[in-house]
Design a protein around this motif. Structure first.
Motif, PDB file in Angstrom:
ATOM      1  N   ALA A  19       0.850  -1.185   0.000  1.00 26.54           N
ATOM      2  CA  ALA A  19       0.000   0.000   0.000  1.00 26.54           C
ATOM      3  C   ALA A  19       0.888   1.237   0.000  1.00 26.54           C
ATOM      4  CB  ALA A  19      -0.913  -0.010   1.225  1.00 26.54           C
ATOM      5  N   GLY A  20       0.515   2.217  -0.778  1.00 27.20           N
ATOM      6  CA  GLY A  20       1.295   3.441  -0.854  1.00 27.20           C
ATOM      7  C   GLY A  20       2.336   3.440  -1.950  1.00 27.20           C
ATOM      8  N   ARG A  49       2.310  -1.397  -6.555  1.00 25.92           N
ATOM      9  CA  ARG A  49       0.957  -1.866  -6.233  1.00 25.92           C
ATOM     10  C   ARG A  49       0.320  -2.300  -7.543  1.00 25.92           C
ATOM     11  NH1 ARG A  49      -2.021  -3.677  -1.917  1.00 25.92           N
ATOM     12  NH2 ARG A  49      -3.960  -2.541  -1.569  1.00 25.92           N
ATOM     13  N   CYS A  50       0.153  -3.583  -7.745  1.00 21.20           N
ATOM     14  CA  CYS A  50      -0.312  -4.138  -9.020  1.00 21.20           C
ATOM     15  C   CYS A  50      -1.822  -4.350  -8.995  1.00 21.20           C
ATOM     16  CB  CYS A  50       0.391  -5.466  -9.312  1.00 21.20           C
ATOM     17  SG  CYS A  50       2.177  -5.292  -9.553  1.00 21.20           S
ATOM     18  N   LEU A  51      -2.504  -3.715  -9.917  1.00 20.09           N
ATOM     19  CA  LEU A  51      -3.956  -3.834 -10.051  1.00 20.09           C
ATOM     20  C   LEU A  51      -4.274  -4.518 -11.368  1.00 20.09           C
ATOM     21  CD1 LEU A  51      -6.955  -3.160  -9.435  1.00 20.09           C
ATOM     22  CD2 LEU A  51      -6.528  -0.878 -10.393  1.00 20.09           C
ATOM     23  N   ILE A  86      -7.863   5.578  -6.544  1.00 24.37           N
ATOM     24  CA  ILE A  86      -6.544   5.711  -7.177  1.00 24.37           C
ATOM     25  C   ILE A  86      -6.607   6.875  -8.161  1.00 24.37           C
ATOM     26  CG2 ILE A  86      -4.831   4.592  -8.657  1.00 24.37           C
ATOM     27  CD1 ILE A  86      -5.913   1.887  -7.535  1.00 24.37           C
ATOM     28  N   GLU A  87      -5.839   7.897  -7.894  1.00 24.08           N
ATOM     29  CA  GLU A  87      -5.876   9.098  -8.731  1.00 24.08           C
ATOM     30  C   GLU A  87      -5.028   8.932  -9.982  1.00 24.08           C
ATOM     31  OE1 GLU A  87      -6.788  12.623 -10.345  1.00 24.08           O
ATOM     32  OE2 GLU A  87      -7.755  11.708  -8.594  1.00 24.08           O
ATOM     33  N   LYS A  88      -3.872   8.257  -9.848  1.00 23.23           N
ATOM     34  CA  LYS A  88      -2.925   8.183 -10.953  1.00 23.23           C
ATOM     35  C   LYS A  88      -2.247   6.823 -10.942  1.00 23.23           C
ATOM     36  CE  LYS A  88       0.409  11.242 -13.210  1.00 23.23           C
ATOM     37  NZ  LYS A  88       1.015  12.603 -13.133  1.00 23.23           N
ATOM     38  N   ALA A  89      -1.931   6.296 -12.138  1.00 26.79           N
ATOM     39  CA  ALA A  89      -1.318   4.975 -12.223  1.00 26.79           C
ATOM     40  C   ALA A  89      -0.487   4.865 -13.486  1.00 26.79           C
ATOM     41  CB  ALA A  89      -2.393   3.886 -12.210  1.00 26.79           C
TER      42      ALA A  89
END
Length: 276
Positions: A19-20, A49-51, A86-89
């Protein structure tokens, strides 16, 4: 593994990693599920952090039995990120996932930290071919096309030496709902992002398979030429599902690209700190 309502669609997803940490979201190919990224998550989740998620109509995500566009799939991705806060990825997509990623980067430039486009296209004619494929699966089921698809996804040597992996991909393909698959075929049929993608401003890495008959190298070069500053690598002995067939090389290039961006975007945090 949970599901969440995103853009009015119930999307099945999985999160792994600290996280983070910077988020990397993976969007799957048509006919596959989030498990197509099984080799990438262990390589990245120590410091990212893998989504992963199943595109609508695939795997355990909802089947929406109506027309969809690539823009709709990009809106699904935006909705997923919104629902998870999540704002940005960093956005990674292969095939249909790469089309979704392109559309997302055009519509939401401030939300893309980095863009990785694998074995994909901005325009993939002929439209009648996609319509025929959609009609075939709706009439005869996924079994009617699977034996034509698998040889396009993997090179003959990989099929010969990695039978268990190929069989697993084949089994997941057959479990997809024909209606969901057909809707995505028609989204590709109607897609033309060629005039839109020059607006992409995100750092971009393009990964092509040297032996990919579905989205061959010249098609990928067309994307590279339209995105300012985009880098491109061509993987030898790789067909369409190169994240599976050449996972080692894909992971190497992914980590190199993402780690470089992490150093640029977060100079106060080293990559070693992100591993902790």
């Amino acid at each position: 593994m949970p599901s969440i309502n995103a853009n009015g669609v119930e999307l099945h997803y999985e999160l792994a990693g600290p996280a983070g940490a910077p988020v990397v979201v993976f969007s799957n190919s048509i006919g596959t599920t989030l498990e197509m990224w099984d080799a990438q998550v262990p390589a990245l989740s120590g410091r990212y952090r893998c989504l992963r998620y199943d595109t609508r109509g695939h795997g355990r995500s909802a089947v929406i039995d109506r027309a969809a566009t690539i823009g709709d799939l990009a809106a699904d991705l935006a909705g997923l990120l919104d629902a998870l806060g999540i704002e940005k990825a960093h956005v990674v997509g292969l095939s249909l996932g790469g089309m979704t990623a392109q559309a997302f980067a055009v519509e939401h430039p401030d939300r893309v930290a980095g863009l990785v486009l694998m074995a994909t296209a901005a325009f993939l004619p002929p439209p009648e071919g996609w319509e025929q494929r959609a009609r075939t699966v709706c009439r005869d089921g996924m079994e009617a096309i699977v034996d034509a698809i698998i040889p396009r996804w993997f090179t003959p040597p990989f099929i010969e030496t990695s039978g268990e992996a190929v069989a697993t991909i084949r089994e997941r393909f057959l479990k997809n709902d024909p209606r969901g698959y057909a809707a995505c075929c028609r989204a590709i049929r109607d897609m033309d992002l060629r005039e839109a993608i020059p607006a992409i401003v995100s750092p971009t890495l393009i990964v092509a398979g040297a032996d990919d008959p579905a989205t061959p190298v010249p098609l990928m070069e067309g994307i590279r030429a339209r995105i300012i500053g985009a880098e491109m690598v061509v993987l030898p002995r790789a067909a369409h599902l190169l994240a599976v067939e050449r996972a080692d090389r894909v992971n190497q290039h992914l980590l190199g690209f993402l780690d470089t961006l992490t150093r640029v975007l977060s100079p106060s945090r080293s990559v070693d700190e992100l591993r902790a």
